[in-house]
Design a protein around this motif. Structure first.
Motif, PDB file in Angstrom:
ATOM      1  N   HIS A   1      83.499  59.951  43.749  1.00 40.75           N
ATOM      2  CA  HIS A   1      83.278  61.106  42.895  1.00 40.75           C
ATOM      3  C   HIS A   1      84.608  61.610  42.397  1.00 40.75           C
TER       4      HIS A   1
ATOM      5  N   SER B   1      82.433  62.131  33.191  1.00 39.24           N
ATOM      6  CA  SER B   1      81.249  61.812  33.983  1.00 39.24           C
ATOM      7  C   SER B   1      80.052  62.029  33.101  1.00 39.24           C
TER       8      SER B   1
ATOM      9  N   GLU C   1      77.692  55.632  36.389  1.00 40.25           N
ATOM     10  CA  GLU C   1      76.358  55.083  36.175  1.00 40.25           C
ATOM     11  C   GLU C   1      76.406  53.562  36.043  1.00 40.25           C
TER      12      GLU C   1
ATOM     13  N   GLY D   1      75.586  63.661  45.431  1.00 39.71           N
ATOM     14  CA  GLY D   1      74.934  63.515  44.123  1.00 39.71           C
ATOM     15  C   GLY D   1      75.333  62.259  43.410  1.00 39.71           C
TER      16      GLY D   1
ATOM     17  N   GLU E   1      74.087  59.477  42.841  1.00 42.26           N
ATOM     18  CA  GLU E   1      73.122  58.828  41.945  1.00 42.26           C
ATOM     19  C   GLU E   1      72.532  59.825  40.948  1.00 42.26           C
ATOM     20  N   GLY E   2      73.082  61.052  40.935  1.00 36.19           N
ATOM     21  CA  GLY E   2      72.507  62.054  40.030  1.00 36.19           C
ATOM     22  C   GLY E   2      71.295  62.742  40.618  1.00 36.19           C
ATOM     23  N   GLN E   3      71.038  62.531  41.936  1.00 37.09           N
ATOM     24  CA  GLN E   3      69.807  63.072  42.521  1.00 37.09           C
ATOM     25  C   GLN E   3      69.799  64.587  42.659  1.00 37.09           C
TER      26      GLN E   3
ATOM     27  N   ASP F   1      75.571  65.590  36.570  1.00 43.14           N
ATOM     28  CA  ASP F   1      76.810  64.920  36.945  1.00 43.14           C
ATOM     29  C   ASP F   1      76.562  64.156  38.237  1.00 43.14           C
ATOM     30  N   VAL F   2      77.640  63.533  38.776  1.00 41.71           N
ATOM     31  CA  VAL F   2      77.436  62.761  39.999  1.00 41.71           C
ATOM     32  C   VAL F   2      78.304  63.324  41.117  1.00 41.71           C
TER      33      VAL F   2
ATOM     34  N   TRP G   1      64.476  62.719  38.658  1.00 42.50           N
ATOM     35  CA  TRP G   1      65.887  62.487  38.383  1.00 42.50           C
ATOM     36  C   TRP G   1      66.518  61.787  39.584  1.00 42.50           C
ATOM     37  N   GLY G   2      67.691  61.167  39.362  1.00 43.56           N
ATOM     38  CA  GLY G   2      68.365  60.480  40.456  1.00 43.56           C
ATOM     39  C   GLY G   2      68.364  58.987  40.208  1.00 43.56           C
TER      40      GLY G   2
ATOM     41  N   THR H   1      70.761  61.922  35.331  1.00 45.47           N
ATOM     42  CA  THR H   1      71.374  62.963  36.163  1.00 45.47           C
ATOM     43  C   THR H   1      70.754  64.328  35.919  1.00 45.47           C
TER      44      THR H   1
END
Length: 1595
Positions: free
Chosen positions: A271, A326, A425, A528, A530-532, A537-538, A577-578, A593
């Motif tokens: 990250h 990102s 991603e 985060g 995977e954007g979950q 953002d990640v 999402w994710g 995301t």
């Protein structure tokens, strides 16, 4: 019929509910199997980990199956058949949760048990790798003292963490990782800690993914929205900035606070590291907000040379960009891109701008009730003024903004490519297929626009839409046009379109308390990558952060998978999402995301979801209401195939599961899926699913009507008159309220289906009134709108909108026919909800048939069904009435329509058929009678008169008088006779008017009488009734309003009459005139306060005894004039008592001035002396002779001056002062009518004459009728009041001899009776208190009136006692003794004599029956303030002397004072106990000797009645005696000489300010029989002390 439906434990029924089916996730041919070795127990809930599962049975037992490495002996094996968890036997578990490798269970009492893998502390135990057995863990709130253990409702477990939701709706966390949401970096956390960031918010649900957490939180009610602070409370930067660039202004409120905390290196998994603010040189800042601060970051970097970096749309939650963009950051390198952006934005939103408001809120836009406002809506609770300004500028200059950037545009593809290949991603892009056909539907432009926008940290001019998403305006960059917009223009723009209505119902506390709230927000935290987390953002988050794009989406359930998240909304849609590596999100949009709508299946709604490690399950409403199950995610490929694309294209229906039966819930774990299935016995389960499914669909339908019809309608301009708009808004807000309730009900039914499914806990049964009321309210507002011609009026201004969308409207209204009129469609559309009531009734009836006819469930379902059916019929009738009324208005002459048409007015019948005519009408006159539900209208050529029904009486004329078919109509100011053409017509009108009047008096109840068969036959309306009326003609009463009782057209009984000029009369009426006791207020212009009369009236005139407060007159009246004896006091202390004639002081009288100068003699006019008299001066000198002149302005005297001999005692007060009150109205004559009215209420003609039982009946009738009247307005009756009323319905009965116990019962009854004005005695006491205060407060607080005031109280006692003896004849007369039973005689030593006292000398108070003993406790507390005030005024001089003395003597120490007062040494305390410690008395100690006695005596000021005050004095003596005995340690007899000085010391130390008043009050009102008893002697001692202190010679 066997009782399977009772969800009983009987084997038969149990086998058919909660059946467990399990299958392999992702296998191509799904074959659900029954769990091997599982007995037939009903399973309520299942939970799956990676390799194991838990089952919770109906009996509260927990079973485990699968790989259980933590169990002794099962380390390696895999258990196929479930094993009972013995440690939980007897605990009655209510919910279970499984993490990847650990488990949790919550018991009925809210205790959490954890077991399984504990390597990361996820079982809340330190230093143990495994917990082999369920182990209770303690969760206690350190903020409470003593420590309270926290009760838990729900658990969620992830890979290495556990979250618990407490009963007070707060989250507690333990385990390891940033997904705990705790402010700490030391892991594992083994002691459960509260997630402070959400403390104080109402959390509805928690969910755990492998390494992230989700919480569903209820929005704050609007009033809790905090005002926006100026600076960020973390980093103190300004929140709102306005930067003037060369050619444009940047206004920004999306401040970025560096709070997305960086994790320690060991955990930083790809990250962006947190760089310090300095690295920003030359780079653009990331605009973003942290959870509680949406703040601003000013871009003024020197390196942005062309200074055209307009604004950066980004989402880094505080992680500044280190050169890597990102996902979610769109960098717009030049003007062209900006222009393209603005164009994209302006296409959709600016046209929509009237549909939606631009709401800028801190915590949750949804809560601002999706204001539908034409730009700029009035700033909401937290919409800053700045925002409204910006918005108005935007609307003023929007067009020119677009024109300013006229250069070419950067192709969106470039942005797209730039966007798609970010490091965060890369992985997911590579193995994700190219978007399929579904993906192409929202074009790529749409995607970019959205992705950048939907992170909601971004900013835009107006809202952005995707499917449904309304955005939040964050940042606005305008060309330098702000300066060119004049403030006046802004104001005008602001004013022009202020019309606004809340389309999300206002915060309805009641429904939210009973049903699941739809006003929710989703908060997420943890890893985060995977954007979950859904923030665009990640980055990881250490603390919960609100996923802004899900605000106002009405999320009702969250599911967290391994690395993805699902949110289910009330509209049966799923946002996901994710990680989308295997297509587990149910859509192929990428990047992922931020939440996107999953496309599960075309036409059916999703009502439950489950998320596995890399797949998702969706439970969908299928055909015949049987749920279908869809799967989306990883698929196992067959070996022989080349390894291809191993994810499902789009969610696929698992047909095999649909054959199982009715699935009530699904659970996803490692590679296993599990479903709980119910068999449909007797149609019970099917009916429940039908109810739930249709309710959810109905909600979607209503939401669609709201967003596609109501909202655009309200946004249109020129909708006609203000009233039309008001009506439409009213209807829209009721529609919203109903819509919201249906949404809540749909959500509650979904969760109901997951549970035990007991019919009796259905919301529609338990809270039926909520539903019935909401439907009724809505229907009322629609019919009102209809009557006002609403739909016709709408047709014109809205014709473009409606015409274009007629198909949509017909579709929504479910009308298939061709060529239907638009108005018809609208009509049908808005009456749709009423149809739903029939469905409720039908389904409830179906459910009822599944039960025994005798069972309570059957009864309840049957009753509710008929309630809903009755209401549906009733509302349809209301609709017909409205349509009938509307068609009448269409034919009615226009001018009259405007003045007569009211939304709630309905036509009942009218006489256009000439069926009714006026008697004695002229030949050519036209008389048209129209009966509405609230008035009878008599219309002539050009005029009409309205007679309100509540004051209308109608009777049929007898036919002997030749008045064939006549009806006599009486109103307060008109009487006329209507002749009807035929007897049938006469009967019709008589019945119609009678029923309408009756309905108007009952209050137009919109609800049918539930349970009865609809319209029951009504009786005649009462002749005597309560109503309000404004006179228009009567000369004396013109424009006055009367509110009270009526009898046949005239005010009769109690009422209030208010004139337009401020005069007011409140009291009794007879035949239209004031008669009896009443109060009259007249505004006094000169003194700017009211003159006030309280007293008696006869035929509209003041007559009898009364008190007039201007100059206060208390005396008798006749024909509005003072006549007879009376007393007058003025503000200046003058007092006159004597004869009045024609409002003047005429005849013999006594006049006293403030300084005790007295004149006794003849008067001829107000304050004018004329004739013989005597003038006595304050020093005792007096003059006898003839006097003439006005008091205070020089008086002529012819007479003799006397100087009394100097030997007369100087204390002789002037004789006149001793005779005061002789010329006033005798006390027993005062307020006679108040007592007479009370006797009349008891059914007696004269006081004391009448039948006692009849009197008790009258009391019972008075209580019940009053209670019935108050039932309609419960706010008038408190709970305790209602209990008082109930207890008063029992009459104290007496058989046998009269004992003390019976006396006490009567006393208790009286106290209760006097507590409520609904009881005749209570009404009497209330009135007496009112007149007493009226007399002796204000000007009446004159010391000369003291004796008068005391006499009045004694007179009240005497007369009330007479009433009570009438009601309780066995009560002995005044002064007689109740014989004591022998056992009650407690022999005790007399205080002074030491003899054993058998009570011969002084009977204890209360054994002798006296009116004061019985009634003073009730009466005196109410009259105490004015009375005590008079005592204080009368004794003012004495008390000043006494007080000065007390203050002087109290300066001395205890020993000095004791010796000064001559207290014998042997009585001096040697030691005293202070706070339990024994201390020696030394010469300078103060205020410690006899402290308990002093404290006791001080309580005299807190009591009211003489008997209570005497008890205090007696107790003081006993306290003194006690302390002396302790010192002497021997038995001892007091003599008065010893006692007096000690008591004097106590009186001095007690420092009672108004002791003189207390003494005189006791003396005047104590029972005479006490004077010679023990208490009497003690009182005399106190009195002696009082006089002694005044005359104390201080040496």
């Amino acid at each position: 019929m066997d009782q399977q439906e009772r969800s009983s434990v009987e084997a038969e029924g149990a086998k058919e509910r909660g059946l467990v089916h399990i299958w392999q996730a992702g296998s191509c041919s799904v074959t659900p199997e029954r769990l091997p070795g599982w007995s037939g127990k009903t399973v309520l809930q299942a939970a799956l980990g990676i390799n194991h599962g838990l089952l919770l049975t109906e009996g509260g037992e927990v079973y485990s199956f699968g790989k259980l490495p933590w169990r002794v002996g099962l380390e390696e094996t895999c258990t196929k058949s479930p094993i009972l968890e013995n440690a939980l036997i007897g605990q009655h578990v209510t919910t279970v949760a499984a993490g990847s490798y650990h488990n949790g269970a919550v018991t009925e009492s809210g205790v959490v048990y954890m077991w399984g893998n504990n390597s990361a502390g996820q079982c809340a135990v330190a230093n143990q790798p495994y917990l082999r057995e369920p182990n209770p863990i303690s969760i206690s709130d350190s903020e409470t003292s003593p420590l309270l253990s926290v009760r838990i409702l729900q658990l969620a477990c992830g890979e290495e963490h556990t979250l618990a939701l407490s009963l007070s709706r707060e989250i507690w966390a333990w385990g390891s990782g940033c997904q705990l949401g705790l402010i700490t970096t030391t892991f594992p956390v083994t002691k459960p800690q509260k997630v402070e960031h959400l403390a104080g918010r109402v959390v509805l649900q928690v969910a755990c993914g492998a390494y992230h957490s989700l919480a569903l939180v209820q929005c704050l009610p609007a009033q809790d929205m905090k005002p926006i602070p100026e600076r960020c409370n973390h980093c103190s930067q300004l929140l709102i900035t306005m930067t003037d660039k060369e050619d444009h202004v940047i206004i920004s409120d999306s401040h970025c606070c560096p709070l997305g905390v960086a994790l320690a290196d060991s955990q930083s998994e790809n990250h962006v590291s947190c760089s310090s603010l300095e690295t920003l040189e030359g780079k653009s800042a990331a605009g973003s907000q942290s959870e509680d601060c949406q703040k601003t970051f000013v871009e003024d970097e020197p390196a942005a040379s062309e200074s055209e970096v307009t604004s950066v749309l980004s989402n880094n939650d505080g992680q500044e960009d280190s050169g890597i963009s990102s996902p979610g950051n769109v960098l717009l390198p030049d003007k062209k891109a900006v222009k393209k952006y603005l164009e994209n934005l302006s296409d959709d939103p600016l046209n929509d701008s009237q549909e939606k408001s631009i709401s800028t809120e801190l915590e949750q836009p949804s809560q601002e009730e999706e204001l539908i406002a034409c730009l700029p809506g009035p700033p909401g609770v937290s919409t800053s003024a700045l925002n409204s300004l910006v918005v108005s500028c935007a609307s003023a200059v929007g067009v020119r903004v677009a024109a300013t950037y006229e250069a070419g545009a950067l192709s969106l593809k470039k942005v797209m490519n730039f966007y798609g290949t970010t490091p965060g991603e890369l992985g997911s892009q590579s193995d994700s297929p190219s978007p399929g056909p579904e993906g192409l539907k929202d074009t790529r432009e749409e995607q970019v626009k959205l992705e950048s926008m939907q992170g909601k940290k971004s900013s835009s001019l107006v809202d952005i839409r995707e499917e449904e998403s309304e955005g939040v305006s964050r940042r606005l960059s305008l060309p330098g046009l702000l300066s060119q917009v004049s403030p006046r223009l802004l104001r005008k723009v602001g004013r022009a379109k202020m019309r606004t209505v809340a389309l999300t119902p206002t915060y309805s506390g009641e429904a939210d308390a009973l049903l699941p709230s739809l006003r929710t927000e989703v908060w997420s935290w943890g890893k985060g990558k995977e954007g979950q987390l859904g923030h665009g953002d990640v980055l990881p988050r250490l603390q919960p952060l609100c996923v802004k794009s899900l605000d106002s989406k009405e999320v009702i359930q969250l599911s967290a998978g391994g690395h993805h998240s699902l949110a289910l909304t009330a509209k049966s849609q799923v946002y996901s999402w994710g990680s989308n590596t295997f297509g587990q999100l149910g859509h192929l949009n990428s990047p992922t995301t931020v939440p996107r709508l999953a496309k599960v299946c075309d036409d059916s709604g999703v009502w439950s979801t489950a998320a596995g490690p890399d797949y998702s399950l969706f439970l969908v409403d299928g055909e015949d209401f049987q749920p279908g199950l869809y799967y989306s995610g990883r698929e196992e490929t067959r070996e022989n195939n080349s390894p291809g694309n191993n994810c499902t294209k789009s969610p696929a229906l698992l047909l095999a599961c649909s054959k199982l039966g009715y699935i009530s819930s699904v659970t996803a774990g490692g590679d296993k899926c599990l479903a709980l299935v119910d068999r449909n016995i007797m149609g019970y389960i099917a009916s429940l699913h039908e109810l739930a499914s249709t309710e959810r669909r109905f909600y979607c339908k209503l939401s669609e009507i709201k967003s596609q019809v109501l909202r655009p309608l309200l946004g249109l301009d020129n909708l006609g008159t203000a009233t039309t708009v008001q009506q439409l808004q009213d209807m829209a807000s009721r529609f919203s309220k109903l819509c919201y309730l249906i949404g809540q009900h749909g959500a509650s039914l979904s969760s109901f289906l997951h549970g035990i499914k007991e019919a009796k806990s259905l919301a529609i049964l338990k809270h039926s009134s909520l539903f019935l009321d909401s439907y009724t309210e809505y229907c009322t507002s629609v019919t009102n709108f209809l009557v006002m011609g609403g739909f016709m009026l709408l047709a014109k201004p809205a014709i473009d909108f409606l015409g274009k969308n007629q198909e949509l409207l017909q579709d929504l209204a479910e009308m298939k026919e061709e060529n239907i009129q638009l108005i018809e469609v609208l009509n049908t559309l808005f009456f749709l909800p009423v149809r739903r009531l029939h469905n409720y009734a039908r389904v409830l009836l179906k459910l009822a048939t599944c039960f025994e006819v005798t069972s309570p469930e059957y009864q309840k379902l049957q009753d509710s069904s008929s309630c809903y059916e009755t209401l549906a019929v009733h509302l349809n009738r209301k609709r017909k009435e409205a349509e009938y009324t509307l068609s009448f208005w269409k034919t009615f002459p226009g001018k009259m329509t405007d003045s007569l048409r009211r939304p709630e007015r309905r036509l009942i019948c009218e006489s256009s058929n000439r069926g009714l005519s006026l008697q004695h009408a002229g030949r050519f006159s036209v008389n048209w009678f129209i009966l509405f539900n609230d008035a009878l209208v008599h219309a002539q050529f050009s005029t009409h008169h309205i007679f309100p029904l509540s004051t209308l009486w109608v009777e049929a004329l007898s036919e002997e008088a030749g008045n064939v078919n006549g009806l006599k109509v009486t109103t307060p100011e008109e009487h006329f006779i209507l002749l009807s053409s035929t007897p049938q017509e006469k009967t019709k009108w008589l019945r119609a008017i009678s029923q309408a009047v009756d309905q108007a008096l009952r209050g137009t109840s919109d609800l049918p009488p539930y349970g009865t068969g609809g319209n029951i036959q009504r009786q005649e309306p009462p002749i005597s009734r309560s109503a309000k009326y404004t006179f228009y003609k009567d000369p004396r009463l013109k424009d006055a309003t009367y509110d009270g009782r009526w009898l046949s057209g005239k005010p009769h009984g109690r009422g209030i009459l208010r004139w337009a000029d401020g005069r007011m009369y409140s009291g009794m009426f007879r035949n239209g005139l004031e008669d009896g006791y009443g109060e009259y207020k007249i505004p006094n212009k000169a003194l700017t306060k009211d003159d006030h009369y309280v007293g008696y009236w006869k035929e509209g005139k003041m007559c009898g005894q009364g008190v007039y407060r201007g100059e206060k007159y208390m005396g008798t009246w006749q024909d509005d004039l003072c006549q007879g004896n009376g007393v007058v006091v003025t503000q200046f202390g003058l007092y006159y008592e004597g004869a009045f004639s024609n409002n003047k002081m005429m005849g013999t009288g006594v006049l006293l001035s403030e300084d005790d100068t007295v004149y006794e003699g003849e008067f001829s006019d107000d304050w004018t002396l004329s004739g013989k008299g005597t003038l006595t001066l304050p020093n005792g000198d007096y003059i006898e002779g003839l006097f003439s002149g006005e008091w205070g302005s020089g008086i002529k005297i012819t007479g003799t001056y006397f100087k009394p001999s100097l030997y007369d005692s100087e204390k002789d007060r002037p004789k006149a002062l001793r005779k005061l009150g002789i010329l006033a109205v005798p006390a027993d004559e005062k307020w006679k009518a108040v007592f007479e009215e009370c006797w009349h209420q008891l059914g007696c003609e004269n006081p004391g004459q009448g039948d006692r039982w009849k009197a008790w009946d009258s009391i019972a009738v008075a209580l019940t009728t009053n209670r019935r009247q108050h039932k309609d307005s419960p706010e008038l009756l408190s709970r305790s009041h209602t209990q008082t009323l109930e207890s008063l319905e029992f009459i104290p009965q007496h058989v046998g001899a009269f004992t003390l116990e019976k006396y006490e019962n009567i006393k208790k009854y009286l106290i209760k009776a006097c507590d409520t004005p609904l009881h005749p005695l209570g009404r009497l006491v209330e009135t007496l208190v009112a007149v007493y205060r009226m007399t002796y407060v204000g000007v009446g607080a004159n010391r000369r009136l003291l004796q008068e005031a005391v006499r009045e109280i004694k007179s009240y006692l005497k007369r009330i006692f007479q009433l009570i003896r009438f009601l309780f004849p066995d009560l002995p007369e005044e002064g007689s003794t109740i014989p004591l039973l022998v056992t009650e005689t407690k022999r005790r030593k007399s205080f002074c004599s030491g003899k054993m006292d058998s009570r011969s000398e002084s009977p204890e108070p209360g054994y002798v029956v006296t009116s004061s003993g019985l009634l003073l406790p009730v009466l005196l507390p109410r009259l105490y303030p004015p009375l005590f005030m008079l005592y204080a005024l009368d004794n003012e001089r004495e008390e000043d002397i006494y007080w000065e003395c007390v203050l002087r003597l109290n300066k001395q120490s205890d020993t000095a004072l004791l010796s000064f007062l001559g207290v014998q040494l042997k009585f001096w305390p040697v030691t005293v106990s202070i706070l339990g410690e024994s201390k020696k008395v030394i010469p300078n100690t103060k205020d410690v000797c006899f402290a308990s006695a002093v404290e006791c005596l001080q309580q005299i000021s807190t009591t009211f009645t003489p008997s209570d005050k005497l008890k205090v004095i007696q107790q003081t003596f006993e306290e003194i005696s006690q302390s002396v005995l302790e010192t002497l340690e021997e038995d001892f007899l007091w003599s008065m000489d010893d006692l007096f000085p000690v008591f004097l010391y106590v009186v001095l130390r007690a420092r009672i300010r108004n002791l003189g008043s207390e003494v005189h009050l006791i003396e005047d009102l104590m029972d005479p029989y006490l004077q010679h008893g023990e208490q009497g002697i003690m009182f005399t001692t106190l009195k002696a002390c009082y006089y002694q202190i005044q005359h104390e010679k201080l040496t």
